[in-house]
Design an enzyme around this catalytic site. Structure first.
Site: not given
Lengths: 146, 146
Positions: A53, A55, A78, A80, A83
């Site tokens: 992802h 992040e 935001s 998940c 992350c």
């Protein structure tokens, strides 16, 4: 460096991801003095890698660090649960979020556990995700395990 | 395939990691019929990659899957918050854990959120981690962000 300036780096990453045909979510990890430690974007499509992802890509790009308490993770969306778990496990001290209108992950949970959360509600981030979700609902569902 | 047999695959991965000079934690993702979808081990040392824990390596090795509800994540050690977040976000239905004596991550939290958690308290896993933590406390602290 302001949260908005840090978010610009993450937005640029999200745009790179979109240009590559990927999911437009970007992130960056900064030190407390505003030094960019690492930046990245979601790699599900580009590398067929569901584990990366935005992040996690930024975290990986920053390499092995000895302590994250004073670092700031900036992300266009935001984070998940995956992350958010990264942020909690590594004691990343602060998270700056572009928007949580199109998806809300674990940022309230992070705030409960002492992470300084800044939610910017950035229109560029909202528009990018709204357009992407409308165009590729299948891919978006895949990326969040739905 | 029993939980113990699935754990054997994760233990083998942990041993591979140890032989490579890495952190001895292994994991594997199975489908409900016992098919191995992917296996892996912590890559912090080998690839200088802090984002690849055993569970994320197994998840990545399984490639892009369309739904994880019926899959089983097997890991030699209680999953940290990062890896617990992975399980929750992707709705992995079950987790089999070698041991949680040397480290306890988020597996109670996963159980609260409907994940079927099996804790085996396997002596091989305990011994491997106890030896590793005694020899490399610095590296272990780095891997869990302490």
């Amino acid at each position: 460096m302001s949260p908005e300036q840090m978010l610009d780096v993450a937005v640029e990453e999200a745009r790179k991801g979109l240009a590559e045909g990927g999911i437009p979510i970007g992130a960056a990890l900064f030190s407390s003095d505003g030094t960019l430690l690492g930046a990245g974007h979601n790699q599900r499509v580009q590398n067929d890698d569901p584990s990366i992802h935005a992040e996690t890509d930024a975290f990986r790009a920053a390499g092995r660090q000895r302590g994250y308490r004073s670092t700031i993770m900036v992300t266009t969306l935001s984070p998940c649960w995956y992350c958010s778990g990264l942020v909690r496990q590594f004691n990343i001290g602060a998270v700056v979020i572009g928007e949580s209108r199109t998806f809300t992950g674990g940022h309230d949970w992070l705030a409960e556990h002492g992470v300084a959360v800044t939610l910017l509600d950035d229109e560029r981030c909202v528009a990018m995700m709204e357009d992407f979700i409308a165009e590729r609902p299948d891919l978006w569902a895949e990326d969040i395990g739905e």
